[in-house]
Design a protein around this motif. Structure first.
Motif, PDB file in Angstrom:
ATOM      1  N   MET A  90      24.584  42.097   8.542  1.00 10.43           N
ATOM      2  CA  MET A  90      25.390  42.553   9.676  1.00 10.43           C
ATOM      3  C   MET A  90      24.498  42.673  10.907  1.00 10.43           C
ATOM      4  O   MET A  90      23.306  42.927  10.807  1.00 10.43           O
ATOM      5  CB  MET A  90      26.028  43.911   9.376  1.00 10.43           C
ATOM      6  CG  MET A  90      27.086  43.850   8.293  1.00 10.43           C
ATOM      7  SD  MET A  90      27.772  45.466   7.909  1.00 10.43           S
ATOM      8  CE  MET A  90      28.721  45.799   9.377  1.00 10.43           C
ATOM      9  N   SER A  91      25.104  42.543  12.051  1.00  8.29           N
ATOM     10  CA  SER A  91      24.373  42.708  13.298  1.00  8.29           C
ATOM     11  C   SER A  91      23.877  44.144  13.416  1.00  8.29           C
ATOM     12  O   SER A  91      24.479  45.072  12.871  1.00  8.29           O
ATOM     13  CB  SER A  91      25.281  42.374  14.478  1.00  8.29           C
ATOM     14  OG  SER A  91      24.607  42.600  15.687  1.00  8.29           O
ATOM     15  N   PHE A  99      28.676  47.970  15.297  1.00  6.31           N
ATOM     16  CA  PHE A  99      28.884  47.669  13.883  1.00  6.31           C
ATOM     17  C   PHE A  99      28.669  48.884  12.989  1.00  6.31           C
ATOM     18  O   PHE A  99      29.055  48.870  11.832  1.00  6.31           O
ATOM     19  CB  PHE A  99      27.991  46.502  13.447  1.00  6.31           C
ATOM     20  CG  PHE A  99      28.381  45.212  14.088  1.00  6.31           C
ATOM     21  CD1 PHE A  99      29.464  44.493  13.612  1.00  6.31           C
ATOM     22  CD2 PHE A  99      27.692  44.743  15.193  1.00  6.31           C
ATOM     23  CE1 PHE A  99      29.847  43.310  14.218  1.00  6.31           C
ATOM     24  CE2 PHE A  99      28.071  43.557  15.805  1.00  6.31           C
ATOM     25  CZ  PHE A  99      29.148  42.839  15.319  1.00  6.31           C
ATOM     26  N   HIS A 139      31.724  50.279  11.290  1.00  7.97           N
ATOM     27  CA  HIS A 139      32.251  49.533  10.142  1.00  7.97           C
ATOM     28  C   HIS A 139      31.399  49.717   8.887  1.00  7.97           C
ATOM     29  O   HIS A 139      31.808  49.313   7.807  1.00  7.97           O
ATOM     30  CB  HIS A 139      32.360  48.038  10.465  1.00  7.97           C
ATOM     31  CG  HIS A 139      33.352  47.746  11.535  1.00  7.97           C
ATOM     32  ND1 HIS A 139      34.698  47.898  11.358  1.00  7.97           N
ATOM     33  CD2 HIS A 139      33.178  47.339  12.813  1.00  7.97           C
ATOM     34  CE1 HIS A 139      35.330  47.582  12.470  1.00  7.97           C
ATOM     35  NE2 HIS A 139      34.423  47.248  13.376  1.00  7.97           N
TER      36      HIS A 139
END
Length: 166
Positions: free
Chosen positions: A110-111, A116, A119
């Motif tokens: 993931m970034s 983010f 999430h």
């Protein structure tokens, strides 16, 4: 194919499967609350953790102290599932343990942007259940939560629940 290549392929497949499970649970629950999706993912992880610890705890291995159980989780269990040990284990010696993984495998793709982080809980619910299930399989009742401070570092807080003896 070498053993390392096989392990890398299996790890990659698990990461993809995990991502798809999370996506499926959230897409199948269009109007269901976020909490129910997280509970569902945690329940899945719990069952997997119970099964995995049955295979890892040789001959019904018994531990004398909660700290011994947590060391087993940090070394053997974490290595079996994530192919590395936990980076840090801390305790207040009153039933609260913090496991820190500075490069948590399920978040590394993931970034790292702040947007983010919101999430991240959906991608950590399965792992919280995994640890809770493993501890349950070792006879330790617990509550497991996870916190992301900086991606992909994760702190898992484990609160051991002692049975009431009154």
């Amino acid at each position: 194919m070498t053993a390392t290549t096989n392990e890398d392929a299996v790890g990659c497949l698990f990461e993809f499967l995990h991502s798809e499970i999370v996506r499926y649970v959230y897409s199948a629950a269009d109007d269901v609350a976020n909490d129910k999706c997280i509970s569902h993912l945690e329940a899945m992880g719990c069952r997997v953790g119970q099964s995995l610890v049955e295979h890892l705890a040789k001959d019904g291995q018994r531990f004398k102290e909660d700290l011994d159980v947590m060391k087993f989780i940090c070394r053997d269990f974490w290595t079996a599932f994530y192919k590395k040990q936990v980076n840090n284990l801390r305790t207040n010696h009153q039933g609260v343990f913090v496991l820190q993984d500075n490069k948590f495998k399920l978040l590394t793709k993931m970034s790292t942007g702040k947007q983010f982080i919101e999430h991240a809980p959906r991608y950590l619910a399965f792992s919280c259940g995994l640890v809770r299930g493993a501890l349950d399989g070792l006879g330790v009742n617990s509550i497991v939560t996870a916190e992301v401070v900086n991606m992909p570092a994760v702190k898992f807080q484990i609160m051991i629940q002692k049975p009431n003896t009154s």
